[in-house]
Design an enzyme around this catalytic site. Structure first.
Site, PDB file in Angstrom:
ATOM      1  N   GLY A 151      -5.406  -5.694   2.113  1.00 38.01           N
ATOM      2  CA  GLY A 151      -4.089  -5.476   2.682  1.00 38.01           C
ATOM      3  C   GLY A 151      -3.658  -6.825   3.062  1.00 38.01           C
ATOM      4  O   GLY A 151      -2.336  -6.830   2.840  1.00 38.01           O
ATOM      5  N   GLY A 180     -12.609  -4.901   0.923  1.00 35.58           N
ATOM      6  CA  GLY A 180     -13.733  -4.553   1.117  1.00 35.58           C
ATOM      7  C   GLY A 180     -14.198  -3.724  -0.041  1.00 35.58           C
ATOM      8  O   GLY A 180     -15.353  -3.828  -0.806  1.00 35.58           O
ATOM      9  N   ARG A 198       0.902  -1.318   0.042  1.00 33.35           N
ATOM     10  CA  ARG A 198      -0.040   0.090  -0.101  1.00 33.35           C
ATOM     11  C   ARG A 198       0.910   1.227   0.084  1.00 33.35           C
ATOM     12  O   ARG A 198       0.399   2.280  -0.469  1.00 33.35           O
ATOM     13  CB  ARG A 198      -0.879   0.025   1.346  1.00 33.35           C
ATOM     14  N   LYS A 229     -12.733  -9.813   9.121  1.00 37.37           N
ATOM     15  CA  LYS A 229     -13.924  -8.819   8.903  1.00 37.37           C
ATOM     16  C   LYS A 229     -15.127  -9.489   8.588  1.00 37.37           C
ATOM     17  O   LYS A 229     -15.806  -8.975   7.771  1.00 37.37           O
ATOM     18  CB  LYS A 229     -13.408  -7.791   8.089  1.00 37.37           C
TER      19      LYS A 229
END
Ligand SMILES: Nc1ncnc2c1ncn2[C@@H]1O[C@H](COP(=O)(O)OP(=O)(O)O)[C@@H](O)[C@H]1O
Ligand SMILES: O=C(OP(=O)(O)O)[C@H](O)COP(=O)(O)O
Length: 401
Positions: free
Chosen positions: A358, A381, A41, A202
């Site tokens: 990530g 997401g 990132r 998540k």
């Protein structure tokens, strides 16, 4: 198309000497010594920052890291500074806050081409609430806004959405534009059969996405922390595995919906369980229907790897978000690595393979396969929501082209 991709272009903005607020996604994985374990990132946003530096902008970088509740030192962005400075070839200054007088002073002293990184914007609860007063304070630091945080574009937060109401122009950075250009084409009109693989931890924020995915995909493979809510919904014992109790009803209805829609929904048939959440845990392989009390599922088992790999061979497009297990522990990385290898092979054979998120990207980088995939996306997401056909608030808020 729900999410616009024709957004204001950074190249049209006059940036010389201007204070440019750049929202980036520096939510990178850190180890227990707070060392960055995957810099994807950071690397991904360098072209936007370098472009601004070369044109004499004064650059204010803002990001979140993790999901802190208030000011939490282990979620400071400080560990990101050395790698960021190295990649940019300048000393990036670390601010001690994301708003306030001291931050304003640092920005006032910033030379043209200089870069300051604000402290984690999520240290303020107002960030996730998209509080207009907080957004205004962030906006007051700068003259214009650039959003390069594709990974956070599905969040309507103060630094991704609210701030655009107070800063004009508000344009997309190069990473944001590149992600939209690729993903809108590849996942909105995919070559079929189309498979999605969803895992990770998540669960509550991603289980909802599955409903819309069932409208789009031919095959849906679930693994990682996502699978146990589906097991429990079917009456299986899950031991102390990760379960979202309030999503059991949803899981049941998703299993039904998959049947009605004719989507092959595959859950692992065997699981690697551990006696504790640790790298040196005792482990064994058990059938999915019988995780013993006191044990937790931390990876998919060998039969599941075989079935998933075989099923994926029939596809033309695959999108993967969420590791199949706790890959950070060597013992529980087998499922994730096997799926990564399978996708690399399929990619070579002409299948479009997209890895987002990530941790998923970190896992694929760890085994040296990132450059074998068709597209590495900085958003997990975000790419799933784009695939759902949802508007991404961080993109919608930008100026029209
Ligand atoms: N069975 C499991 N139980 C608990 N955590 C898991 C399990 N499988 C995977 N995980 C964790 O999921 C995390 C990544 O999840 P997530 O953030 O959803 O993925 P991404 O960052 O790729 O979007 C990893 O840190 C991994 O350890
Ligand atoms: O890591 C992220 O998302 P991802 O794990 O879905 O790729 C983004 O930085 C967003 O973080 P959030 O899911 O805490 O809002």
């Amino acid at each position: 198309m729900a999410t616009k991709r024709s957004v204001g272009d950074l190249k049209d903005a006059d940036v010389k000497g201007k204070r440019v607020f750049v929202r980036v996604d520096l939510n990178v994985p850190l180890d227990e010594n707070l060392k960055v374990t995957d810099d994807t990132r950071i690397r991904a946003t360098v072209p936007t920052i370098k472009y601004l530096m070369e044109r004499g902008a004064r650059i204010i970088l803002a990001s979140h890291l993790g999901r802190p509740k208030g000011v939490t030192p282990k979620y400071s962005l400080k560990p990101v500074v050395p790698r960021l400075s190295e990649l940019l070839g300048v000393n990036v200054e670390m601010a001690n806050d994301s708003i306030g007088e001291e931050v304003e002073k640092s920005i006032a002293a910033l030379p043209n081409g200089g870069v300051v990184l604000l402290e984690n914007v999520r240290f303020y609860k107002e960030e996730e609430k998209n509080d207009p007063e907080f957004a205004k304070k962030l906006a007051s630091l700068a003259d214009l806004y650039v959003n390069d945080a594709f990974g956070t574009a599905h969040r309507a937060h103060a630094s991704t959405e609210g701030v655009t109401k107070f800063l004009k122009p508000s344009v997309a950075g190069f990473l944001m534009q590149k992600e939209l250009d690729y993903l809108v084409g590849a996942v909105v009109n995919p070559k079929k059969p189309f498979a999605a693989i969803v895992g990770g931890s998540k669960v509550s924020s991603k289980i909802g996405v599955i409903e819309s995915l069932l409208e789009k995909v031919d095959i849906l493979i679930l693994g990682g922390g996502m699978m146990f809510t589906f097991y429990k919904a079917q009456g299986f014992s899950v031991g102390s595995s990760l379960v979202e109790e309030d999503k059991l009803g949803l899981a049941t209805s998703l299993l039904e919906k998959a049947k009605t829609k004719g989507v092959s929904l595959l859950l692992p048939t065997d699981v690697v369980v551990a006696d504790k959440f640790a790298a040196d845990a005792d482990s064994k392989i058990v059938p999915a229907s019988g995780i013993p009390d006191g044990w937790m599922g931390l990876d998919i088992g060998p039969d599941s790897i075989k079935t998933f790999s075989g099923t994926l061979e029939s596809t033309k497009t695959i999108i993967w978000n969420g590791p199949m297990g706790v890959f950070e522990f060597e013992k529980f990385a087998v499922g994730t690595e096997a799926i990564a290898k399978k996708l690399a092979d399929l990619s070579w054979a002409g299948v479009t393979t997209i890895i987002g998120g990530g941790d998923s990207v970190a896992a694929v980088e760890k085994v040296g396969l990132a450059d074998k995939m068709s597209h590495i996306s900085t958003g997990g997401g975000a790419s799933l929501e784009l695939l759902e056909g949802k508007s991404l608030p961080g993109v919608l808020a930008l100026d029209d082209a």
